[in-house]
Design a protein around this motif. Structure first.
Motif, PDB file in Angstrom:
ATOM      1  N   LEU A  21      32.270 -10.702  94.609  1.00 29.28           N
ATOM      2  CA  LEU A  21      32.017 -10.409  96.014  1.00 29.28           C
ATOM      3  C   LEU A  21      32.630 -11.510  96.864  1.00 29.28           C
ATOM      4  O   LEU A  21      32.474 -12.698  96.573  1.00 29.28           O
ATOM      5  CB  LEU A  21      30.504 -10.333  96.260  1.00 29.28           C
ATOM      6  N   ARG A  22      33.296 -11.087  97.918  1.00 29.11           N
ATOM      7  CA  ARG A  22      33.916 -12.058  98.835  1.00 29.11           C
ATOM      8  C   ARG A  22      33.443 -11.770 100.244  1.00 29.11           C
ATOM      9  O   ARG A  22      33.727 -10.706 100.795  1.00 29.11           O
ATOM     10  CB  ARG A  22      35.428 -11.973  98.756  1.00 29.11           C
ATOM     11  N   GLU A  23      32.735 -12.753 100.818  1.00 27.62           N
ATOM     12  CA  GLU A  23      32.228 -12.618 102.182  1.00 27.62           C
ATOM     13  C   GLU A  23      33.177 -13.292 103.160  1.00 27.62           C
ATOM     14  O   GLU A  23      33.885 -14.237 102.816  1.00 27.62           O
ATOM     15  CB  GLU A  23      30.846 -13.268 102.339  1.00 27.62           C
ATOM     16  N   SER A  24      33.135 -12.807 104.383  1.00 24.26           N
ATOM     17  CA  SER A  24      33.902 -13.425 105.456  1.00 24.26           C
ATOM     18  C   SER A  24      33.233 -13.130 106.788  1.00 24.26           C
ATOM     19  O   SER A  24      32.389 -12.225 106.872  1.00 24.26           O
ATOM     20  CB  SER A  24      35.344 -12.910 105.469  1.00 24.26           C
ATOM     21  N   GLY A  25      33.593 -13.899 107.802  1.00 23.33           N
ATOM     22  CA  GLY A  25      33.143 -13.593 109.153  1.00 23.33           C
ATOM     23  C   GLY A  25      32.099 -14.526 109.744  1.00 23.33           C
ATOM     24  O   GLY A  25      31.713 -14.353 110.893  1.00 23.33           O
ATOM     25  N   GLY A  26      31.638 -15.494 108.995  1.00 19.93           N
ATOM     26  CA  GLY A  26      30.641 -16.412 109.544  1.00 19.93           C
ATOM     27  C   GLY A  26      31.257 -17.316 110.603  1.00 19.93           C
ATOM     28  O   GLY A  26      32.461 -17.334 110.826  1.00 19.93           O
ATOM     29  N   GLY A  27      30.388 -18.087 111.272  1.00 18.16           N
ATOM     30  CA  GLY A  27      30.879 -19.006 112.271  1.00 18.16           C
ATOM     31  C   GLY A  27      29.768 -19.590 113.106  1.00 18.16           C
ATOM     32  O   GLY A  27      28.583 -19.397 112.817  1.00 18.16           O
ATOM     33  N   LEU A  28      30.191 -20.316 114.143  1.00 12.06           N
ATOM     34  CA  LEU A  28      29.258 -20.950 115.073  1.00 12.06           C
ATOM     35  C   LEU A  28      29.350 -20.226 116.406  1.00 12.06           C
ATOM     36  O   LEU A  28      30.443 -20.115 116.989  1.00 12.06           O
ATOM     37  CB  LEU A  28      29.629 -22.427 115.241  1.00 12.06           C
ATOM     38  N   VAL A  29      28.210 -19.729 116.886  1.00  6.97           N
ATOM     39  CA  VAL A  29      28.175 -19.015 118.162  1.00  6.97           C
ATOM     40  C   VAL A  29      26.948 -19.457 118.950  1.00  6.97           C
ATOM     41  O   VAL A  29      26.032 -20.078 118.407  1.00  6.97           O
ATOM     42  CB  VAL A  29      28.131 -17.484 117.961  1.00  6.97           C
ATOM     43  N   GLN A  30      26.945 -19.092 120.219  1.00  9.92           N
ATOM     44  CA  GLN A  30      25.783 -19.374 121.057  1.00  9.92           C
ATOM     45  C   GLN A  30      24.801 -18.212 120.996  1.00  9.92           C
ATOM     46  O   GLN A  30      25.168 -17.079 120.663  1.00  9.92           O
ATOM     47  CB  GLN A  30      26.223 -19.600 122.496  1.00  9.92           C
ATOM     48  N   ALA A  31      23.570 -18.507 121.326  1.00 16.36           N
ATOM     49  CA  ALA A  31      22.552 -17.463 121.355  1.00 16.36           C
ATOM     50  C   ALA A  31      22.983 -16.321 122.270  1.00 16.36           C
ATOM     51  O   ALA A  31      23.550 -16.555 123.340  1.00 16.36           O
ATOM     52  CB  ALA A  31      21.225 -18.045 121.827  1.00 16.36           C
ATOM     53  N   GLY A  32      22.739 -15.109 121.814  1.00 18.34           N
ATOM     54  CA  GLY A  32      23.121 -13.924 122.562  1.00 18.34           C
ATOM     55  C   GLY A  32      24.470 -13.348 122.177  1.00 18.34           C
ATOM     56  O   GLY A  32      24.794 -12.221 122.558  1.00 18.34           O
ATOM     57  N   ALA A  33      25.240 -14.117 121.427  1.00 17.65           N
ATOM     58  CA  ALA A  33      26.571 -13.656 121.016  1.00 17.65           C
ATOM     59  C   ALA A  33      26.480 -12.713 119.819  1.00 17.65           C
ATOM     60  O   ALA A  33      25.394 -12.453 119.289  1.00 17.65           O
ATOM     61  CB  ALA A  33      27.444 -14.865 120.681  1.00 17.65           C
ATOM     62  N   SER A  34      27.636 -12.239 119.396  1.00 20.78           N
ATOM     63  CA  SER A  34      27.732 -11.324 118.255  1.00 20.78           C
ATOM     64  C   SER A  34      28.679 -11.874 117.199  1.00 20.78           C
ATOM     65  O   SER A  34      29.592 -12.648 117.512  1.00 20.78           O
ATOM     66  CB  SER A  34      28.243  -9.951 118.710  1.00 20.78           C
ATOM     67  N   LEU A  35      28.434 -11.480 115.968  1.00 20.40           N
ATOM     68  CA  LEU A  35      29.321 -11.781 114.850  1.00 20.40           C
ATOM     69  C   LEU A  35      29.352 -10.578 113.929  1.00 20.40           C
ATOM     70  O   LEU A  35      28.373  -9.816 113.867  1.00 20.40           O
ATOM     71  CB  LEU A  35      28.835 -13.003 114.054  1.00 20.40           C
ATOM     72  N   ARG A  36      30.437 -10.455 113.201  1.00 19.25           N
ATOM     73  CA  ARG A  36      30.551  -9.372 112.214  1.00 19.25           C
ATOM     74  C   ARG A  36      30.921  -9.976 110.874  1.00 19.25           C
ATOM     75  O   ARG A  36      31.964 -10.617 110.736  1.00 19.25           O
ATOM     76  CB  ARG A  36      31.613  -8.366 112.632  1.00 19.25           C
ATOM     77  N   LEU A  37      30.051  -9.772 109.899  1.00 17.04           N
ATOM     78  CA  LEU A  37      30.305 -10.231 108.547  1.00 17.04           C
ATOM     79  C   LEU A  37      30.871  -9.084 107.719  1.00 17.04           C
ATOM     80  O   LEU A  37      30.522  -7.922 107.943  1.00 17.04           O
ATOM     81  CB  LEU A  37      29.015 -10.731 107.886  1.00 17.04           C
ATOM     82  N   SER A  38      31.700  -9.431 106.758  1.00 18.79           N
ATOM     83  CA  SER A  38      32.248  -8.437 105.837  1.00 18.79           C
ATOM     84  C   SER A  38      32.090  -8.922 104.411  1.00 18.79           C
ATOM     85  O   SER A  38      32.093 -10.137 104.153  1.00 18.79           O
ATOM     86  CB  SER A  38      33.729  -8.190 106.130  1.00 18.79           C
ATOM     87  N   CYS A  39      31.981  -7.973 103.499  1.00 19.71           N
ATOM     88  CA  CYS A  39      31.878  -8.287 102.078  1.00 19.71           C
ATOM     89  C   CYS A  39      32.669  -7.251 101.302  1.00 19.71           C
ATOM     90  O   CYS A  39      32.410  -6.048 101.430  1.00 19.71           O
ATOM     91  CB  CYS A  39      30.426  -8.302 101.625  1.00 19.71           C
TER      92      CYS A  39
END
Length: 123
Positions: free
Chosen positions: A4-22
């Protein structure tokens, strides 16, 4: 052996969005479940969301329901986790998991795990 290979993490501010993939590779079974778990510093790993890859069922923890959406691309053996309205308490390492079978249950012990991707939400 499933990898399994994950991607998409990061540093964001509260209220923001992120999309992770596996992305899963090496699958040899027809029926399987893919899921997201997370582990915050000093805490146990907890379930976030799961997708039955051959049935319509999707599962969410109460803490993310309404903010996170899990989706699947069966042709690519891939799941995504769309995370909206992120909160500082969502900060954790997010792990992708894979298990042969039909449906997620709270007691299921997933067989394969990714290395994890860090999500940090600042206030």
């Amino acid at each position: 052996q499933v990898q399994l290979r994950e991607s998409g993490g990061g540093l964001v501010q509260a209220g923001a969005s992120l999309r992770l993939s596996c992305v899963a590779s090496g699958r040899t079974v027809t029926n399987y479940i893919m899921a997201w778990f997370r582990q915050a510093p000093g805490k146990d790993r907890e379930f976030v969301a799961a997708a039955s890859m051959t049935r319509p069922e999707l599962n969410y923890s109460d803490s993310v329901k309404g903010r996170f959406t899990i989706s699947r691309d069966n042709a690519k053996d891939t799941i995504h986790l769309q995370m909206n309205n992120l909160k500082p308490e969502d900060t954790a390492v997010y792990y992708c998991a894979f298990d042969p079978g039909l449906l997620h249950t709270p007691t299921r012990r997933y067989t394969y795990w990714g290395q994890g991707t860090q999500v940090t939400v600042s206030s």
